[in-house]
Scaffold this active site. Structure first.
Site, PDB file in Angstrom:
ATOM      1  N   LYS A   1       0.866  -1.184   0.000  1.00 29.36           N
ATOM      2  CA  LYS A   1       0.000   0.000   0.000  1.00 29.36           C
ATOM      3  C   LYS A   1       0.896   1.225   0.000  1.00 29.36           C
ATOM      4  CE  LYS A   1      -4.507   0.724   0.407  1.00 29.36           C
ATOM      5  NZ  LYS A   1      -5.516  -0.279  -0.002  1.00 29.36           N
TER       6      LYS A   1
HETATM    7  N1  GLU Z   1      -7.122   0.012  -3.516  1.00 27.87           N
HETATM    8  C1  GLU Z   1      -7.857  -1.182  -3.830  1.00 27.87           C
HETATM    9  C2  GLU Z   1      -7.899  -2.110  -2.623  1.00 27.87           C
HETATM   10  O1  GLU Z   1      -7.713  -1.700  -1.509  1.00 27.87           O
HETATM   11  C3  GLU Z   1      -7.367  -1.842  -5.099  1.00 27.87           C
HETATM   12  C4  GLU Z   1      -5.967  -2.365  -5.058  1.00 27.87           C
HETATM   13  C5  GLU Z   1      -5.461  -2.876  -6.408  1.00 27.87           C
HETATM   14  O2  GLU Z   1      -6.222  -2.947  -7.354  1.00 27.87           O
HETATM   15  O3  GLU Z   1      -4.275  -3.171  -6.437  1.00 27.87           O
HETATM   16  O4  GLU Z   1      -8.183  -3.266  -2.750  1.00 27.87           O
END
Ligand code: GLU
Length: 394
Positions: A85
């Site tokens: 993240k």
């Molecule tokens: N931000 C989204 C999540 O928390 C998508 C993450 C992604 O597609 O890599 O799942």
């Protein structure tokens, strides 16, 4: 889980934590300095994967927790990724579009050596979108050559996937349908309440309204509304687009309610689709909905989760409920690698197949081991990551 206690410490420690100061020239000529993070939790099952959020409350601890949630999320749905993240501590509403673009490009300049199509693939999250991803792809490609697969959630025009924009909400809607079915409630004519009407909340509502369900309460950081007759989703989406703060407020033909009233609504499903930590010890006690589908990441505090369980609630945990987004990110990455693109029905069908399998595995495990669905999801996910770690060796 049968993975051995020595693996435990490894699984709770992030692999790499990157923190960088990002300095940009502001429109008024001053210099703005912001903190940027990219935290890579685990890559035993594949390249690091996870969103990038722009929010004033972003900090290292939060990104760390969200990175680990991505590890378990990709494992529970069985897609070949690890978890990561990122984020920038900034209120993007206070920045011009030019400033946000400069901030994004500068951030890529600072972290491009740590990301890549086979290393770590960012995606949209809170306050970032397809445009942000297009800038990241463009900036990264300046350093490394044409690399559409370095980010997912890109606009269709620049190597995005059909169905990606609505994928997280679609997955939430499917989990709501299946959760309701477990409770003996037909989604058709079922009532639900949604907190947050951004990408995820609005898409979940669109798909649920196609299934025949009725949105009776909705809210965001500016306030809450109810309409027992059911909101007209198309009109609400159009209203939010036009509203200066992209809020549901001032929508016609409904009544304003308090946040307490919102959480206590007598609905079949409650869908928190905004930020983390909103279901607290206080709110949990008042929730009447038998089903809670966690569209946001980490919406329920641990103490609140215990209260929900003691009241016999069915909670579809975030790592399962909102995994539709990263699942279609996976499809986008596959399409980028093969330079061959799918039509939307194919994307939606493949998404449903993957989520349905994961939902059933979790449900089966929960029933067999008499566990709640969050514990069952974590158990399945941690076991997968643990197995891969042991097989690959240290
Ligand atoms: N931000 C989204 C999540 O928390 C998508 C993450 C992604 O597609 O890599 O799942």
């Amino acid at each position: 889980m049968d993975i051995g206690s020595s693996i435990e410490r490894l699984l709770v420690s992030p692999t790499r934590e990157v923190k960088v100061p990002i300095a940009i020239e502001m429109d008024n000529g001053s210099v703005g300095v912001f903190d940027g993070y990219r935290i890579q939790h685990n890559c035993a099952r594949g390249p690091f994967k996870g969103g990038l959020r722009y929010h004033p409350e972003v900090n290292q601890d939060e990104i760390n927790a969200l990175a680990s949630l991505m590890t378990w999320k990709t494992a529970v749905v069985g897609i070949p990724y690890g978890g990561a993240k990122g984020g920038i501590t900034v209120d993007p509403r206070k920045l011009s579009i030019g400033e946000i673009q400069r901030l994004t490009r500068k951030f890529v300049g600072q972290i491009h050596m740590f990301i890549g199509p086979n290393i770590d693939i960012p995606a949209p999250d809170v306050n970032t979108d397809g445009q942000t991803m297009a800038w990241i792809m463009d900036e990264y490609s300046k350093f490394h050559g044409f690399s559409p697969g370095v980010v997912t959630g890109k606009p269709i025009e620049v190597y995005g996937s059909k169905g990606r924009e609505g994928a997280t909400g679609r997955g939430v809607a499917l989990c709501t349908q299946w959760g309701l079915k477990e409770l003996g409630i037909n989604v058709k004519n079922a009532s639900y309440a949604v907190q947050g009407f951004g990408n995820v909340g609005s898409w979940a509502s669109r798909v649920l309204s196609d299934m025949g369900a009725k949105l009776v309460a909705v809210g965001d950081e500016f306030g809450y509304l109810k309409n027992p007759e059911g909101f007209d989703i198309k009109a609400l989406v159009a209203h939010v687009k036009k509203h200066p703060q992209h809020s549901v407020m001032d929508f016609k033909g409904c009544d304003r309610i308090s946040v307490e009233e919102f959480f206590a609504m007598d609905v079949d499903a409650l869908i928190p689709a905004a930020l983390g930590g909103v279901i607290t010890e206080k709110t949990a006690g008042s929730i009447r909905a038998p089903l809670i589908v966690e569209a946001a990441n980490g919406p329920t505090k641990p103490e609140a989760h215990k209260i929900l369980l003691s009241k016999g609630k069915f909670v579809v945990p975030d790592i399962l409920a909102n995994a539709g987004g990263v699942t279609v990110s996976y499809f986008e990455w596959v399409q980028n690698a093969q330079c061959f693109y799918w039509e939307e029905p194919e994307v939606n069908q493949k998404l449903e197949t993957i989520l349905y399998k994961a939902f059933n595995e979790v449900n089966k495990m929960a029933k067999a081991a008499k566990l709640d669905h969050r514990t069952a999801s974590f158990l399945l996910a941690i076991r997968e990551v643990g197995k891969s770690t042991v097989l690959r060796g240290l």
